[in-house]
Design an enzyme around this catalytic site. Structure first.
Site, PDB file in Angstrom:
ATOM      1  N   ARG A  51       0.848  -1.205   0.000  1.00 34.13           N
ATOM      2  CA  ARG A  51       0.000   0.000   0.000  1.00 34.13           C
ATOM      3  C   ARG A  51       0.871   1.238   0.000  1.00 34.13           C
ATOM      4  O   ARG A  51       1.220   1.790   1.034  1.00 34.13           O
ATOM      5  CB  ARG A  51      -0.914  -0.021   1.237  1.00 34.13           C
ATOM      6  N   GLN A  72      -8.026  -7.228  -8.597  1.00 33.08           N
ATOM      7  CA  GLN A  72      -8.070  -5.782  -8.867  1.00 33.08           C
ATOM      8  C   GLN A  72      -6.677  -5.287  -9.243  1.00 33.08           C
ATOM      9  O   GLN A  72      -5.696  -5.630  -8.601  1.00 33.08           O
ATOM     10  CB  GLN A  72      -8.588  -5.088  -7.600  1.00 33.08           C
ATOM     11  N   ARG A  77       1.421  -6.467  -9.629  1.00 37.48           N
ATOM     12  CA  ARG A  77       1.791  -5.867  -8.342  1.00 37.48           C
ATOM     13  C   ARG A  77       1.875  -6.903  -7.224  1.00 37.48           C
ATOM     14  O   ARG A  77       2.279  -6.569  -6.109  1.00 37.48           O
ATOM     15  CB  ARG A  77       0.849  -4.716  -7.966  1.00 37.48           C
ATOM     16  N   HIS A 150       1.169   3.357 -10.339  1.00 37.27           N
ATOM     17  CA  HIS A 150       0.211   3.826  -9.324  1.00 37.27           C
ATOM     18  C   HIS A 150       0.952   4.643  -8.249  1.00 37.27           C
ATOM     19  O   HIS A 150       1.080   4.211  -7.099  1.00 37.27           O
ATOM     20  CB  HIS A 150      -0.474   2.607  -8.705  1.00 37.27           C
ATOM     21  N   GLU A 254      -1.246   9.216 -11.237  1.00 36.14           N
ATOM     22  CA  GLU A 254      -0.824   7.951 -11.822  1.00 36.14           C
ATOM     23  C   GLU A 254      -0.821   8.043 -13.351  1.00 36.14           C
ATOM     24  O   GLU A 254      -1.848   8.328 -13.950  1.00 36.14           O
ATOM     25  CB  GLU A 254      -1.787   6.849 -11.371  1.00 36.14           C
TER      26      GLU A 254
HETATM   27  O1  BG6 Z   1      -7.060  -0.506  -3.146  1.00 36.22           O
HETATM   28  P1  BG6 Z   1      -6.387  -0.631  -4.485  1.00 36.22           P
HETATM   29  O2  BG6 Z   1      -6.779  -1.893  -5.205  1.00 36.22           O
HETATM   30  O3  BG6 Z   1      -4.892  -0.497  -4.367  1.00 36.22           O
HETATM   31  O4  BG6 Z   1      -6.879   0.568  -5.365  1.00 36.22           O
HETATM   32  C1  BG6 Z   1      -6.742   1.867  -4.930  1.00 36.22           C
HETATM   33  C2  BG6 Z   1      -7.356   2.837  -5.931  1.00 36.22           C
HETATM   34  O5  BG6 Z   1      -6.549   2.866  -7.078  1.00 36.22           O
HETATM   35  C3  BG6 Z   1      -6.927   3.894  -7.995  1.00 36.22           C
HETATM   36  O6  BG6 Z   1      -6.012   3.929  -9.042  1.00 36.22           O
HETATM   37  C4  BG6 Z   1      -8.302   3.588  -8.501  1.00 36.22           C
HETATM   38  O7  BG6 Z   1      -8.723   4.584  -9.419  1.00 36.22           O
HETATM   39  C5  BG6 Z   1      -9.260   3.501  -7.327  1.00 36.22           C
HETATM   40  O8  BG6 Z   1     -10.568   3.163  -7.788  1.00 36.22           O
HETATM   41  C6  BG6 Z   1      -8.785   2.485  -6.314  1.00 36.22           C
HETATM   42  O9  BG6 Z   1      -9.629   2.529  -5.185  1.00 36.22           O
END
Ligand code: BG6
Length: 279
Positions: A51, A72, A77, A150, A254
């Site tokens: 994170r 997701q 990653r 990201h 990003e």
């Molecule tokens: O919790 P994650 O999977 O790392 O994603 C974090 C965020 O990442 C962003 O890039 C997305 O646009 C968001 O929708 C998302 O909530």
């Protein structure tokens, strides 16, 4: 189980640390000043995405498309990457390393494609250069994907950050249900609430004001048509690996190709870059 890290050390307390779990850049220090935000609640178990820092989003952005185990933001990653070369000191004094990810049983179970991603990082005095090449070794089959850096920038107070280069751009507002498309009418974008936007066809440069030490950060991107801006604000309390009180200290800006997938023909490759510069 914690995964190994690779450190690029340019001297003068200027370093970049890459965790091979996801090839996530977990630290970028310029003159001992950390530029990236990593949550104090981040889990380093070699399974969950890290994170913060700069996770590598590939081959999908956002939720899974259709049924299947694709998580997701894709598997890159959470995959174990290889160090292919370096870290090497260049004649300029800069430090370079190259990382790679190729298909495996794990990636094939989610995405039935042959591929190789090559990720080259160069640490300069006040810059971090990130270059990615996605190669399709297949003789017959093209593939399509999303790819995004990201990037979580650290800042003392996100309410004081301004992001340039978005005026007039179309954006998808993911905080609306259903997500809706608008045009940005502000000269600079500021954040005062939960923000989750995909700006499309953005120009090659953004500047973020008031990041670490009140400085500016320049982002330059090549062949990345989109810019995502994200801050969870009070939704942070629903994210287990994000501290409830941490959202003022980060802004995600990003660079990626997300609104339209990129396609690579057999034997072909996709190349894109991002350069971050402390001003
Ligand atoms: O919790 P994650 O999977 O790392 O994603 C974090 C965020 O990442 C962003 O890039 C997305 O646009 C968001 O929708 C998302 O909530």
């Amino acid at each position: 189980m914690s995964t190994p890290v690779v450190v690029l050390d340019r001297g003068n307390n200027t370093t970049c640390t890459i965790n091979l779990h996801g090839c996530t850049i977990v630290s970028w220090r310029v003159n001992n000043q950390e530029q990236l935000f990593v949550s104090k609640r981040s889990v380093f178990d070699g399974k969950k995405p890290i994170r913060g820092g700069i996770p590598f989003v590939f081959p999908i952005f956002g939720g899974p498309m259709g049924p299947g185990p694709m998580p997701q933001h894709g598997f890159a990653r959470i995959a174990r990457w290889s160090l292919e070369k370096g870290p090497d000191r260049l004649h300029t004094g800069d430090v370079e390393a190259i990382f790679s990810l190729t298909e495996s049983d794990m990636t094939r179970s989610m995405w039935n494609c042959s591929f190789k991603v090559s990720y080259r990082l160069i640490l300069r005095e006040k810059e971090l250069h990130m270059n990615v090449v996605v190669f399709n070794p297949s003789k017959e089959v093209p593939f399509s994907f999303n790819l995004l850096f990201h990037t979580y920038f650290k800042c003392p107070d996100v309410r004081r950050c301004q992001v340039t280069g978005l005026a007039g751009c179309t954006f998808i507002d993911k905080t609306r249900e259903p997500p809706n498309t608008y045009q940005e009418c502000r000269d600079v974008v500021t954040i005062n609430e939960w923000t989750d936007r995909i700006y499309t066809h953005t120009p090659p440069e953004h500047i973020i004001t008031n990041v670490v030490s009140g400085r500016k950060m320049r982002i330059q991107k090549y062949n990345f048509p989109d810019t995502v801006i994200w801050n969870p604000w009070d939704k942070a309390k629903d994210i287990p690996d994000f501290g409830d009180d941490e959202y003022p200290n980060m802004i995600c800006v990003e660079s990626g190709t997300v609104s339209n997938p990129a396609t690579v023909m057999p034997g072909g490759c996709f190349e894109a870059s991002q350069v971050l510069q402390v001003m």
